[in-house]
Each structure stands twice: as structure tokens, then as C-alpha cells.
Design an enzyme around this catalytic site. Structure first.
Site, short mmCIF file in Angstrom:
data_model
loop_
_atom_site.label_atom_id
_atom_site.label_comp_id
_atom_site.label_asym_id
_atom_site.label_seq_id
_atom_site.Cartn_x
_atom_site.Cartn_y
_atom_site.Cartn_z
N GLU A 97 -8.43 -11.88 -6.91
CA GLU A 97 -8.25 -12.55 -5.62
C GLU A 97 -9.25 -13.70 -5.54
OE1 GLU A 97 -7.43 -10.44 -2.02
OE2 GLU A 97 -8.74 -11.76 -0.85
N HIS A 135 0.88 -1.15 0.00
CA HIS A 135 0.00 0.00 0.00
C HIS A 135 0.93 1.21 0.00
CE1 HIS A 135 -2.79 -2.95 2.06
NE2 HIS A 135 -3.42 -2.62 0.96
N ASP A 151 -9.44 -14.75 3.71
CA ASP A 151 -8.01 -14.80 3.36
C ASP A 151 -7.33 -16.04 3.94
OD1 ASP A 151 -8.33 -12.39 1.99
OD2 ASP A 151 -7.60 -11.17 3.64
N HIS A 167 -12.28 -13.14 -3.28
CA HIS A 167 -13.22 -12.14 -3.78
C HIS A 167 -14.13 -12.75 -4.85
CE1 HIS A 167 -10.29 -8.62 -2.58
NE2 HIS A 167 -10.62 -9.39 -1.58
N GLU A 183 -8.51 -4.55 -8.57
CA GLU A 183 -8.77 -5.79 -7.80
C GLU A 183 -10.24 -5.79 -7.38
OE1 GLU A 183 -6.28 -6.34 -4.32
OE2 GLU A 183 -7.51 -7.99 -3.60
N ASP A 225 -14.57 -11.79 4.39
CA ASP A 225 -13.39 -12.14 3.58
C ASP A 225 -12.36 -12.81 4.49
OD1 ASP A 225 -11.42 -12.20 1.68
OD2 ASP A 225 -11.10 -10.03 1.64
N ASP A 238 2.34 1.64 3.32
CA ASP A 238 3.31 0.62 3.73
C ASP A 238 4.70 1.10 3.30
OD1 ASP A 238 1.40 -1.31 4.64
OD2 ASP A 238 1.11 -2.01 2.59
N ASP A 256 -2.45 -13.45 -0.85
CA ASP A 256 -3.07 -12.52 0.10
C ASP A 256 -3.74 -13.35 1.20
OD1 ASP A 256 -3.87 -10.24 1.33
OD2 ASP A 256 -5.26 -9.57 -0.23
C1 XUL Z 1 -9.02 -6.52 0.59
C2 XUL Z 1 -7.80 -6.93 -0.06
C3 XUL Z 1 -6.66 -5.98 0.08
C4 XUL Z 1 -6.01 -5.69 -1.20
C5 XUL Z 1 -4.88 -4.73 -1.12
O1 XUL Z 1 -9.96 -7.48 0.65
O2 XUL Z 1 -7.72 -7.98 -0.61
O3 XUL Z 1 -5.70 -6.56 0.90
O4 XUL Z 1 -5.51 -6.89 -1.70
O5 XUL Z 1 -5.31 -3.47 -0.86
MN MN Z 2 -6.30 -8.80 -2.00
#
Ligand code: XUL
Ligand code: MN
Length: 344
Positions: free
Chosen positions: A210, A49, A250, A213, A174, A248, A52, A283
Site C-alpha cells: 500500500e 474482509h 488513504d 503504508h 500487507e 493513515d 464483508d 485503497d
Molecule cells: C489498513 C488497510 C486495510 C487493509 C485491508 O490500513 O490498509 O484496509 O488494506 O484489511
Molecule cells: Mn490497505
């Protein structure tokens, strides 16, 4: 038919375990300490980011921001790490409460645009041409609060401003269908590619898919990847896993549905993903229960599972599969894949 797979993650993927119902459970790890772990975990690139890369950038002058980014580039070079992308973080500042580019407040929209242009400058200073846009709050809680046609136009205007700001930058959107919003305006890769066509330079607008997602949108991630690959628009991936339609998660890659993970690896490999330099991003988030000191296993485990599934895919008897497809014996094809995944 073979991809080239090199791996990346972002500093947020080594986290302290807070969730909406409880505080952190692990000490925070300083950024240089995180960087020092990349190579040992099997990763060669870092996703950023904007903050970051340059913490507290809103309180710094442009010169100071660029100076810090340049210093980070030296650190990355010294560590043998590549910066993959920079993503403007447009969801934490009070000015992004109602969205960034689609906020109903013009001064907040200006903040989002200016911060995005600064993210482009940071990307340049780090030496990457890729910007990722996770359009976190570009959506609604209440449908009547925004105009969905105007919202798409506002996102296009913001992307156009970034494309005009730098002639080389590429923007990967994304998509995510929900969370933190009830609904977002760019929920799938089809929407992202369609949005790109509305911009001043569609050739420089692509996508990052992703897994979680796509699953949250009720779609199969490997089919979403195939769609993007058919458009030459799959510029990065965020592989992970997701257990049904909820927040979400992850989760580590393959940890919920190994076959779904296998199909993502297979479509990437079949269509030469990575031969042009695109990275495999993971991620993934460590479980809150994981003790400090072993809270990076989700990263190395996800990579290990990816590579194991790559072996499975590459060791399949393709001519046998072709024959079964010709015969339309999909039951046998189904069993062949299950046996391969079971190692039998
Ligand atoms: C949010 C997500 C974020 C993006 C980066 O769901 O996946 O981590 O990947 O901003
Ligand atoms: Mn992501």
C-alpha cells in the site's frame, strides 16, 4: 515492457465518513448497492474482509458461513465481478485487543488462527486463491509487553497453519509500520518477504504494497514495489496517497504527490505487473466533506489518474531518457519528467 491493468477495491472504500473525532456523515450503503456501482466506476474485482463476505461470521456455524459465501459467489458471477482476495479481520473482536497471532492470551491466539482458517474456506467458496494479511495489531504499544522474536515465530506459525489448511492458497502480507499500534512487527515489504522465507512454503507467501503504508515507513512506494517485483512477490497493491507522517489517510491516488504516483505506475508497467492476473487495488477513502451521492469519486478519480499517468509514462521519449542517463545529465532528465507531468 507493458503491464495489464484491471482495478479492484473493497466495500470499505465506500464509507460513511466517520473519523476518530466525529460520527458518520453519510448514510450507510447496503452491500448489494455497493456491488452495483463497481462496473460503472471502472472496477472489475472486489476485495473482501472475511466479514464483508459473510457478516457476523463468528455467530454462524461453519456450514452457514460456507452457504453464505457460496451465495455471494453466485451474486458476483451474475454481476461479472471477480473476488480478488479475502482478508481475515483480526482487529475488531474483543479477542483481538492484544493482537491476533501475537496476543499474549493463548485462547485469543487460537481464535485468530481459527478465524484465519475460516477466511481460507471463504476464499475457496468465493473462488479466489489469495488471502491478504494486514497484521493490524501484531505489534506493541509497550515494547516490554511482547517478545519480538517470539512474535515473528507466532506469525509464521499462523501462516503455516493456513498454508497447511489449503494446498493452493497464497498469502499476501500487507505491511504497515504503525497505526493502530505504536510499532508493528512486519512494517515493510522486506520484512514480509523475509517472514515468508521462514514459513513451510515460501513460494506461497508474498506481499501487497500500500502506497500510504510505505510512505508512513519513510520509504518510497515505487522502490518498495521494485523490491517486491525483483522477488516476484508483488501479488497486489493498494494504491492511494498520504500527506506526510501522520495517521493513515488513504487519499486519492496522486492527490498529494503526482510524481510519486507516476513512479508507482511506471515501475508496475515496466515490469509487466498484472500480466499474470494481479489486480490494481485502490485503497482510497472519500473525504469526510463529500456529500452522499458523489462519495465514490475518489475511486473513479484514482483510476483515472492511474490511467493518465500510464499514458504519460508510455509517451516518454525513452531513447532521449537513455541518452540523458548515459550522459549522467540527471538535471535534464528531471526537467523532462516534470514537463511530461505538466503536459508541456
Ligand atoms: C489498513 C488497510 C486495510 C487493509 C485491508 O490500513 O490498509 O484496509 O488494506 O484489511
Ligand atoms: Mn490497505
Amino acid at each position: 515492457m507493458a503491464g495489464t491493468f484491471r482495478f479492484s477495491f473493497g466495500p470499505w472504500n465506500i464509507s460513511q465518513g466517520a473519523d476518530p473525532f466525529g460520527p458518520t456523515v453519510r448514510d450507510s450503503i447496503a452491500f448489494p448497492e455497493k456491488l452495483a456501482q463497481y462496473k460503472a466506476l471502472g472496477f472489475d474485482a472486489v476485495q473482501f474482509h472475511d466479514d464483508d463476505a459473510v457478516p457476523n461470521l463468528d455467530s454462524l456455524s461453519s456450514d452457514a458461513v460456507l452457504k453464505q459465501a457460496a451465495a455471494l459467489k453466485t451474486t458476483l458471477d451474475d454481476s461479472g465481478l471477480t473476488p480478488e482476495f479475502v482478508a481475515p479481520r483480526l482487529w475488531e473482536d474483543p479477542r483481538t485487543i492484544d493482537g491476533g497471532y501475537t496476543s499474549n492470551d493463548a485462547s485469543c491466539r487460537a481464535y485468530a488462527r481459527d478465524r484465519s482458517l475460516q477466511a481460507v474456506d471463504i476464499a475457496n467458496a468465493l473462488g479466489t486463491d489469495l488471502i491478504v494479511l494486514w497484521l493490524a495489531r501484531e505489534g506493541t504499544y509497550v515494547r516490554e509487553a511482547k517478545d519480538s522474536k517470539r512474535a515473528v515465530e507466532q506469525i509464521v506459525e499462523a501462516v503455516d497453519a493456513m498454508l497447511a489448511h489449503d494446498k493452493n492458497i497464497r498469502i499476501a502480507i500487507e505491511p504497515k509500520p504503525n497505526e493502530p499500534m505504536d510499532h508493528t512487527y512486519i512494517p515493510t515489504i522486506g520484512h514480509a518477504i523475509g517472514l515468508g522465507l521462514l514459513t513451510s512454503d515460501p513460494s506461497r507467501v508474498g506481499g501487497l504494497i500500500e502506497s500510504a503504508h510505505a510512505i508512513l515507513a519513510g520509504l518510497d512506494p515505487s522502490d518498495e514495489m521494485g523490491y517486491a517485483l525483483a522477488h516476484n512477490k508483488l501479488w497486489s497493491v493498494h494504491l492511494n496517497d498520504q500527506n506526510g507522517l501522520k495517521f493513515d489517510q488513504d487519499k486519492a491516488f496522486g492527490s498529494v504527490d503526482l510524481r510519486r504516483a507516476f513512479n508507482q505506475v511506471r515501475i508496475l508497467d515496466k515490469h509487466d505487473y498484472g500480466n499474470d492476473g494481479a489486480w490494481v487495488g485502490l485503497d482510497v477513502k472519500a473525504m469526510r466533506t463529500q456529500k452522499a451521492g458523489v462519495a465514490t469519486k475518489h475511486l473513479s478519480n484514482s483510476r483515472e489518474v492511474f490511467l493518465a499517468l500510464l499514458d504519460v509514462s508510455r509517451s516518454l521519449d525513452e531513447s532521449k531518457m537513455d541518452a540523458l542517463i548515459t550522459e549522467r545529465d540527471y538535471e535534464e532528465l528531471d526537467l523532462l519528467i516534470m514537463k511530461a507531468l505538466l503536459g508541456r
